[in-house]
Design an enzyme around this catalytic site. Structure first.
Site, PDB file in Angstrom:
ATOM      1  NE  ARG A  59      -2.858   0.338   3.293  1.00 45.62           N
ATOM      2  CZ  ARG A  59      -2.414   1.096   4.578  1.00 45.62           C
ATOM      3  NH1 ARG A  59      -2.148   2.344   4.460  1.00 45.62           N
ATOM      4  NH2 ARG A  59      -2.194   0.305   5.505  1.00 45.62           N
ATOM      5  CE1 TYR A 112     -15.097   8.748 -16.685  1.00 45.90           C
ATOM      6  CE2 TYR A 112     -14.754   9.007 -14.220  1.00 45.90           C
ATOM      7  CZ  TYR A 112     -15.257   8.180 -15.392  1.00 45.90           C
ATOM      8  OH  TYR A 112     -15.558   6.838 -15.074  1.00 45.90           O
ATOM      9  CG  ASP A 184      -8.554  13.393 -16.330  1.00 45.47           C
ATOM     10  OD1 ASP A 184      -7.937  12.708 -17.097  1.00 45.47           O
ATOM     11  OD2 ASP A 184      -9.611  13.026 -15.891  1.00 45.47           O
ATOM     12  CE  LYS A 209     -11.468   5.054 -18.733  1.00 43.62           C
ATOM     13  NZ  LYS A 209     -11.894   6.019 -18.420  1.00 43.62           N
TER      14      LYS A 209
HETATM   15  C1  LIG Z   1     -12.460   6.842 -17.111  1.00 40.78           C
HETATM   16  C2  LIG Z   1     -11.796   8.221 -16.619  1.00 40.78           C
HETATM   17  C3  LIG Z   1     -11.892   8.656 -15.317  1.00 40.78           C
HETATM   18  C4  LIG Z   1     -11.828   7.536 -14.148  1.00 40.78           C
HETATM   19  O1  LIG Z   1     -10.912   6.579 -14.470  1.00 40.78           O
HETATM   20  P1  LIG Z   1     -11.294   5.031 -13.763  1.00 40.78           P
HETATM   21  O2  LIG Z   1      -9.845   4.210 -14.086  1.00 40.78           O
HETATM   22  O3  LIG Z   1     -12.392   4.332 -14.303  1.00 40.78           O
HETATM   23  O4  LIG Z   1     -11.154   5.318 -12.286  1.00 40.78           O
HETATM   24  C5  LIG Z   1     -11.217   9.843 -15.136  1.00 40.78           C
HETATM   25  N1  LIG Z   1     -11.045  10.670 -16.145  1.00 40.78           N
HETATM   26  C6  LIG Z   1     -10.966  10.262 -17.387  1.00 40.78           C
HETATM   27  C7  LIG Z   1     -10.937  11.466 -18.461  1.00 40.78           C
HETATM   28  C8  LIG Z   1     -11.768   9.111 -17.534  1.00 40.78           C
HETATM   29  O5  LIG Z   1     -12.034   8.817 -19.194  1.00 40.78           O
END
Ligand SMILES: *Cc1c(COP(=O)(O)O)cnc(C)c1O
Length: 400
Positions: A59, A112, A184, A209
């Site tokens: 962790r 998001y 992000d 992603k």
């Molecule tokens: C999918 C996504 C998230 C969240 O990510 P997870 O891995 O599903 O927790 C945050 N920001 C964007 C732009 C995303 O496409």
């Protein structure tokens, strides 16, 4: 002195973590353990008091977390990074790590969904206020920043319209106001856009992603300066969004091929978007790489490729749009994006559980909107699949 030229990003994806390599296996062994042995008492004492030690307790850190963080930080031009169990793990760790009660955040109307909820729901319960502005309007950021602000949260491009934020301008305004800037960068990837070079302090990713890229793991990454990342690490170890060693290994494997995947995805998406944009059954295609995108010149300025996600608006209604999605055979009907498979979702169906009609209108989620995330199939096959579904008609469609 013999100075070598800096490596290209393709090579850095394979070698940025070389200094962390141990043993003689070419690929790293999976440190499949929650805890690590100390050789003696003084080593244990040192392990226990070293922040981000990679071999103390998983962790707190893990050798594979460290390697993944090293590569993503390198590509983003950041000093260091932290790996989490999901993108939301990275975003929640970042915001809870930076903010305290009474702080104010400026963020975008479009984020998001998990980020929007975290900002306007969860953080509000801890007395953090938030103003959401139109990401395409620099003046809106300037006005919002007249109020003392701790953090400016940005995301570009965003769902569902591939709207962009002028990251350089927003970051400059934020810094003049004394705020930290978090971006992000999930949709763009560090190959298509490097927010730190545009002024960001921290960059977060859903590694679920493009970075992982194979739809087989959830993970997140946040990168920035040593001081900020160490501060976030001390939050992360109590938030507990720890990535498993196996998933860290898969993410590391995914990262090795990021540049070839993105090169292909950038090219295929532009080909598909261009083909669909001229089809009579399509009302519009939102893709930053198309000259017709309202922010195309900004896209060219701050991005070097435009990614795989696009929004399609059909000349049809809810039922016709649902029928179109159901007729696709190559494009898989599933949420998420950024992986090897092309994925398609009917936006109004996807967001119906979390937004009311008014919120949907505000975020541009009309009943005829489809989100497409282009994968690694041949673009001609994808176009054939999409045109076949369009030409089959929509049942209850009404054109014009
Ligand atoms: C999918 C996504 C998230 C969240 O990510 P997870 O891995 O599903 O927790 C945050 N920001 C964007 C732009 C995303 O496409």
């Amino acid at each position: 002195m013999n100075s070598k030229p800096p490596l290209h990003s393709d090579s850095r994806l394979l070698h940025a973590d070389d200094a962390l390599h141990e043993g003689s296996s070419l690929t790293p062994p999976i440190p499949w353990s929650a805890t690590f042995l100390a050789d003696d008492a003084s080593t244990f004492a040192q392990m226990a008091s070293t922040p981000m030690h990679p071999r103390y307790y998983t962790r707190y850190g893990n050798p594979l977390h460290q390697r993944v963080a090293r590569i993503v930080a390198d590509l983003e031009g950041a000093a260091t990074g932290l790996v989490t169990a999901s993108g939301m793990g990275a975003i929640s760790t970042t915001l809870f790590g930076l903010l305290r009660a009474g702080d104010h955040v400026v963020a975008q109307r479009n984020h998001y969904m998990g980020t929007t909820r975290l900002l306007s729901d969860l953080l509000e319960r801890f007395s953090v206020s938030c103003e959401l502005v139109d990401q395409t309007d620099n003046q809106a950021f300037a006005r919002a920043l007249e109020r003392p602000t701790a953090v400016v949260m940005l995301e570009s491009p965003t769902n569902p319209d591939c709207s962009l934020t002028d990251v350089r301008t927003a970051a400059r305004l934020a810094h003049c106001a004394g705020a930290l800037v978090v971006v992000d960068n999930t949709f763009a990837t560090p190959l298509n856009q490097q927010p730190i070079s545009l002024g960001a302090d921290l960059v977060v990713h859903s590694a679920t992603k493009y970075l992982g890229g194979h739809h087989d793991l959830t993970a997140g990454v946040v990168v920035g300066s040593e001081a900020l990342i160490e501060r976030l690490w001390s939050t992360q170890i109590v938030m507990g969004a720890t990535l498993s060693p196996m998933d860290a290994w898969l993410l590391l494997r995914g990262l090795r091929t990021l540049s070839v995947r993105m090169e292909r995805i950038n090219a295929s998406a532009l080909t598909v978007a261009s083909a669909l944009a001229v089809h009579p059954a399509i009302e519009s295609v939102s893709y930053p790489g198309l000259p017709g995108h309202p922010q195309h010149s900004l896209a060219r300025e701050q991005m070097s490729g435009f990614g795989g996600v696009m929004g399609l608006r059909l000349r049809s209604d809810y039922a016709g749009t649902a029928a179109f999605v159901s007729k696709l055979t190559l494009a898989q009907h599933a949420v998420s994006l950024g992986g090897v498979d092309t994925l398609v979702v009917h936006a109004a169906a996807m967001w119906a559980g979390s937004l009311d009609d008014e919120q949907m209108r505000q975020t541009g989620i009309e009943p005829n909107l489809v989100r497409l995330s282009i994968g690694l199939e041949h673009p001609d096959d994808l176009i054939a699949d999409l045109l076949n579904a369009l030409d089959a008609g929509f049942g209850s469609s009404h054109s014009g």
